[in-house]
Design a protein around this motif. Structure first.
Motif, PDB file in Angstrom:
ATOM      1  N   ALA A  60     -58.501  -9.679  14.151  1.00 29.02           N
ATOM      2  CA  ALA A  60     -59.592  -8.722  14.104  1.00 29.02           C
ATOM      3  C   ALA A  60     -60.807  -9.642  14.087  1.00 29.02           C
ATOM      4  CB  ALA A  60     -59.626  -7.652  13.009  1.00 29.02           C
ATOM      5  N   THR A  61     -60.967 -10.998  14.663  1.00 30.29           N
ATOM      6  CA  THR A  61     -62.233 -11.290  14.573  1.00 30.29           C
ATOM      7  C   THR A  61     -63.490 -10.821  15.330  1.00 30.29           C
ATOM      8  OG1 THR A  61     -61.410 -12.956  16.381  1.00 30.29           O
ATOM      9  CG2 THR A  61     -60.945 -13.668  14.324  1.00 30.29           C
ATOM     10  N   GLY A  62     -63.074 -10.162  16.390  1.00 35.20           N
ATOM     11  CA  GLY A  62     -63.988  -9.402  17.003  1.00 35.20           C
ATOM     12  C   GLY A  62     -64.748  -8.436  16.087  1.00 35.20           C
ATOM     13  N   LEU A  63     -64.048  -7.685  15.493  1.00 30.93           N
ATOM     14  CA  LEU A  63     -64.383  -6.777  14.379  1.00 30.93           C
ATOM     15  C   LEU A  63     -65.320  -7.556  13.567  1.00 30.93           C
ATOM     16  CD1 LEU A  63     -61.669  -4.327  13.835  1.00 30.93           C
ATOM     17  CD2 LEU A  63     -63.868  -3.811  15.099  1.00 30.93           C
ATOM     18  N   ILE A  64     -64.941  -8.577  13.075  1.00 34.23           N
ATOM     19  CA  ILE A  64     -65.799  -9.275  12.025  1.00 34.23           C
ATOM     20  C   ILE A  64     -67.059  -9.838  12.822  1.00 34.23           C
ATOM     21  CG2 ILE A  64     -65.771 -11.493  10.654  1.00 34.23           C
ATOM     22  CD1 ILE A  64     -62.805 -11.119  10.164  1.00 34.23           C
ATOM     23  N   GLU A  65     -67.009 -10.225  13.880  1.00 38.49           N
ATOM     24  CA  GLU A  65     -68.436 -10.637  14.466  1.00 38.49           C
ATOM     25  C   GLU A  65     -69.240  -9.614  14.806  1.00 38.49           C
ATOM     26  OE1 GLU A  65     -66.674 -13.043  17.567  1.00 38.49           O
ATOM     27  OE2 GLU A  65     -65.751 -14.510  16.386  1.00 38.49           O
ATOM     28  N   ARG A  66     -68.708  -8.653  14.928  1.00 39.29           N
ATOM     29  CA  ARG A  66     -69.903  -7.221  15.344  1.00 39.29           C
ATOM     30  C   ARG A  66     -70.570  -6.791  13.815  1.00 39.29           C
ATOM     31  NH1 ARG A  66     -65.977  -5.519  19.221  1.00 39.29           N
ATOM     32  NH2 ARG A  66     -64.857  -4.059  17.944  1.00 39.29           N
ATOM     33  N   LEU A  67     -69.735  -7.120  12.804  1.00 45.68           N
ATOM     34  CA  LEU A  67     -70.379  -6.691  11.760  1.00 45.68           C
ATOM     35  C   LEU A  67     -71.288  -7.770  10.855  1.00 45.68           C
ATOM     36  CD1 LEU A  67     -67.350  -4.576  10.070  1.00 45.68           C
ATOM     37  CD2 LEU A  67     -69.592  -3.760  10.821  1.00 45.68           C
ATOM     38  N   ALA A  68     -71.068  -9.129  11.355  1.00 48.15           N
ATOM     39  CA  ALA A  68     -71.635 -10.250  10.524  1.00 48.15           C
ATOM     40  C   ALA A  68     -71.852 -11.358  11.492  1.00 48.15           C
ATOM     41  CB  ALA A  68     -70.834 -10.641   9.384  1.00 48.15           C
ATOM     42  N   ASP A  69     -72.961 -12.210  11.277  1.00 46.18           N
ATOM     43  CA  ASP A  69     -73.352 -13.260  12.016  1.00 46.18           C
ATOM     44  C   ASP A  69     -72.254 -14.388  11.550  1.00 46.18           C
ATOM     45  OD1 ASP A  69     -74.168 -15.611  13.141  1.00 46.18           O
ATOM     46  OD2 ASP A  69     -75.786 -16.024  12.006  1.00 46.18           O
ATOM     47  N   THR A  70     -70.978 -14.640  12.113  1.00 46.96           N
ATOM     48  CA  THR A  70     -69.837 -15.347  11.743  1.00 46.96           C
ATOM     49  C   THR A  70     -69.765 -16.849  12.382  1.00 46.96           C
ATOM     50  OG1 THR A  70     -68.720 -13.091  11.666  1.00 46.96           O
ATOM     51  CG2 THR A  70     -67.298 -15.236  11.464  1.00 46.96           C
ATOM     52  N   VAL A  71     -69.248 -17.711  11.419  1.00 47.36           N
ATOM     53  CA  VAL A  71     -68.850 -19.010  11.766  1.00 47.36           C
ATOM     54  C   VAL A  71     -67.664 -19.297  11.006  1.00 47.36           C
ATOM     55  CG1 VAL A  71     -71.203 -19.826  12.079  1.00 47.36           C
ATOM     56  CG2 VAL A  71     -70.277 -20.101   9.924  1.00 47.36           C
ATOM     57  N   TYR A  72     -66.887 -20.287  11.591  1.00 47.48           N
ATOM     58  CA  TYR A  72     -65.589 -20.415  11.282  1.00 47.48           C
ATOM     59  C   TYR A  72     -65.551 -21.841  10.504  1.00 47.48           C
ATOM     60  CZ  TYR A  72     -64.644 -16.228  13.606  1.00 47.48           C
ATOM     61  OH  TYR A  72     -64.503 -14.842  13.874  1.00 47.48           O
ATOM     62  N   ALA A  73     -64.965 -22.148   9.796  1.00 49.32           N
ATOM     63  CA  ALA A  73     -64.721 -23.522   8.956  1.00 49.32           C
ATOM     64  C   ALA A  73     -63.335 -23.845   8.667  1.00 49.32           C
ATOM     65  CB  ALA A  73     -65.718 -23.529   7.877  1.00 49.32           C
ATOM     66  N   THR A  74     -63.031 -25.074   9.036  1.00 50.76           N
ATOM     67  CA  THR A  74     -61.552 -25.718   8.396  1.00 50.76           C
ATOM     68  C   THR A  74     -62.203 -26.136   6.896  1.00 50.76           C
ATOM     69  OG1 THR A  74     -62.185 -27.845   9.278  1.00 50.76           O
ATOM     70  CG2 THR A  74     -60.808 -26.278  10.761  1.00 50.76           C
ATOM     71  N   GLU A  75     -61.076 -26.562   6.134  1.00 54.57           N
ATOM     72  CA  GLU A  75     -61.540 -27.281   4.744  1.00 54.57           C
ATOM     73  C   GLU A  75     -62.563 -28.321   5.067  1.00 54.57           C
ATOM     74  OE1 GLU A  75     -57.528 -26.336   2.373  1.00 54.57           O
ATOM     75  OE2 GLU A  75     -57.261 -26.406   4.562  1.00 54.57           O
ATOM     76  N   GLU A  76     -62.328 -29.218   6.013  1.00 54.59           N
ATOM     77  CA  GLU A  76     -62.903 -30.536   6.378  1.00 54.59           C
ATOM     78  C   GLU A  76     -64.508 -30.007   6.633  1.00 54.59           C
ATOM     79  OE1 GLU A  76     -58.826 -30.790   6.105  1.00 54.59           O
ATOM     80  OE2 GLU A  76     -60.061 -29.793   7.646  1.00 54.59           O
ATOM     81  N   GLU A  77     -64.578 -28.945   7.437  1.00 55.79           N
ATOM     82  CA  GLU A  77     -65.935 -28.536   7.987  1.00 55.79           C
ATOM     83  C   GLU A  77     -66.621 -27.738   6.787  1.00 55.79           C
ATOM     84  OE1 GLU A  77     -64.662 -28.125  12.679  1.00 55.79           O
ATOM     85  OE2 GLU A  77     -64.417 -26.339  11.315  1.00 55.79           O
ATOM     86  N   LEU A  78     -65.866 -27.238   5.946  1.00 50.84           N
ATOM     87  CA  LEU A  78     -66.743 -26.206   4.980  1.00 50.84           C
ATOM     88  C   LEU A  78     -67.938 -26.921   4.134  1.00 50.84           C
ATOM     89  CD1 LEU A  78     -66.406 -23.529   3.824  1.00 50.84           C
ATOM     90  CD2 LEU A  78     -65.153 -24.435   1.831  1.00 50.84           C
ATOM     91  N   PRO A  79     -67.831 -28.155   3.694  1.00 51.23           N
ATOM     92  CA  PRO A  79     -69.210 -28.663   3.110  1.00 51.23           C
ATOM     93  C   PRO A  79     -70.515 -28.577   3.824  1.00 51.23           C
ATOM     94  CG  PRO A  79     -67.519 -30.082   2.683  1.00 51.23           C
ATOM     95  CD  PRO A  79     -66.770 -29.050   3.709  1.00 51.23           C
ATOM     96  N   TYR A  80     -70.355 -28.706   5.390  1.00 53.50           N
ATOM     97  CA  TYR A  80     -71.323 -28.656   5.998  1.00 53.50           C
ATOM     98  C   TYR A  80     -71.789 -27.163   6.757  1.00 53.50           C
ATOM     99  CZ  TYR A  80     -69.493 -33.365   6.631  1.00 53.50           C
ATOM    100  OH  TYR A  80     -68.903 -34.640   6.270  1.00 53.50           O
ATOM    101  N   LEU A  81     -70.992 -26.247   6.366  1.00 55.88           N
ATOM    102  CA  LEU A  81     -71.145 -25.023   6.882  1.00 55.88           C
ATOM    103  C   LEU A  81     -71.435 -23.833   5.666  1.00 55.88           C
ATOM    104  CD1 LEU A  81     -68.597 -24.898   9.589  1.00 55.88           C
ATOM    105  CD2 LEU A  81     -71.015 -24.893   9.913  1.00 55.88           C
ATOM    106  N   LEU A  82     -71.085 -24.195   4.427  1.00 54.49           N
ATOM    107  CA  LEU A  82     -71.072 -23.209   3.461  1.00 54.49           C
ATOM    108  C   LEU A  82     -72.790 -23.248   2.849  1.00 54.49           C
ATOM    109  CD1 LEU A  82     -69.675 -21.316   1.578  1.00 54.49           C
ATOM    110  CD2 LEU A  82     -69.020 -23.197   0.006  1.00 54.49           C
ATOM    111  N   PRO A  83     -73.103 -24.378   2.609  1.00 56.05           N
ATOM    112  CA  PRO A  83     -74.594 -24.177   2.068  1.00 56.05           C
ATOM    113  C   PRO A  83     -75.566 -23.307   3.009  1.00 56.05           C
ATOM    114  CG  PRO A  83     -73.706 -26.628   2.006  1.00 56.05           C
ATOM    115  CD  PRO A  83     -72.791 -25.751   2.834  1.00 56.05           C
TER     116      PRO A  83
END
Length: 328
Positions: free
Chosen positions: A16-39
């Protein structure tokens, strides 16, 4: 709508990524990418929950930390680090309710497998050996369910329906619980352990419960009893458990969770008679992902509309305490 929602995933993104994206400005992160996208993100959906990545990526500046974190699991021990727990502006919610019935069914299946020695029967089948043997009955046997939250209550109801005598163990003693009947606290726990044929662990992992099943607790269990753990491996002193199993004081165990996962190949638990090892799958079903995302979407809509969230975790206790509003 959150300014930005980060979805932490591993392997496959949630449905249901389409539903999520309609409700929020959404970005996806792997565990390695999280430090760059979470802040700077306003919200985090942790589709991966048993990971140190969230703690390691959490911003040092509280103003950059998410205001809402949702765990796609019932257990939230990976989230109980000081920066998140001590920030009153961070709301933590979990997926309590999704796993109740599947885990209860799994526990009943494990008890039946141990009592009927299904592993032994399957082993004989592999060798084409015809070996009829007597098995135990579970009707009338006593099960002590340690943990009186929603999962523990679902387990109690199903075991009682199967004819077992059920009691609980929790923070507060009572004699009139609708699912357990009697709930034991620390004052009467050892006497209850001495009467139980099966001890089922369904408690959350918190600083208070870590290592709670230690050598004295195992020694207090009824000789010939069995331990079932579908909660968290950190609840049990595995070295002490191996010792009690090897000595024959306990008849066996069914373990779905471990202190280290995957369970190391050198662990003696793999080969011990009367022990069932499963890979942290008690709550996994073919409909699990849909149930998890349905609950998250309900909360995402609630947050957008300023309504109370479901499954708000008491971060000091490590589990949901208050009753929840109904789904939208």
């Amino acid at each position: 709508m959150p300014d930005r929602l980060v979805v932490l995933y591993r392997g496959n993104r949630p449905p249901a990524t389409g539903l999520i994206e309609r409700l929020a400005d959404t970005v996806y992160a792997t565990e390695e990418e999280l430090p760059y996208l979470l802040p700077g993100a306003d919200a985090l959906l942790a589709w991966v929950t048993i990971t140190p990545a969230i703690r390691e990526a959490w911003p040092d500046n509280p103003e950059k930390a998410p205001r809402w974190v949702h765990a796609a699991s019932a257990g939230v021990d990976s989230f109980l680090f000081p920066a998140l727990v001590e920030d009153p502006g961070v709301t933590l919610t979990n997926s309590s309710g999704v796993y109740n019935e599947p885990i209860a069914e799994y526990v009943l299946g494990l008890i039946l497998a141990l009592a009927k020695d299904f592993p032994g029967t399957w082993e004989h089948q592999q060798h084409r050996e015809w070996r009829p043997h007597q098995s135990e009955t579970i009707s009338g046997r006593t099960a002590l369910v340690w943990g009186t939250g929603p999962i523990g209550r679902a387990i109690a109801r199903l075991l009682r329906a199967a004819g077992m005598q059920v009691c609980g163990a929790g923070r507060k003693a009572r004699t009139d619980h609708p699912d357990f009947g009697t709930v034991h606290d620390s004052a009467t726990l050892h006497s209850a352990l001495a009467e139980a044929d099966y001890v089922v662990l369904a408690a959350p992992l918190t600083p208070d419960t870590r290592g709670m099943v230690d050598a004295p607790v195992l020694a207090a269990m009824k000789p010939g009893a069995r331990l079932i753990n579908v909660a968290r491996g950190g609840l049990v002193d595995e070295e002490a458990l191996v010792g009690h199993l090897a000595a024959g004081r306990l008849a066996g165990a069914a373990l779905d969770v471990f202190a280290q996962e995957p369970l190391p190949a050198e662990s003696p638990l793999w080969d011990m008679p009367g022990v069932i090892v499963s890979p942290h799958m008690a709550g996994e079903t073919m409909s699990e992902r849909e149930g998890l995302i349905e609950l998250f979407l309900d909360n995402l809509r609630r947050r957008a509309e300023g309504l109370p969230l479901r499954n708000v975790v008491d971060k000091r206790r490590g589990y949901v305490v208050d009753s929840n509003p109904p789904p939208l």
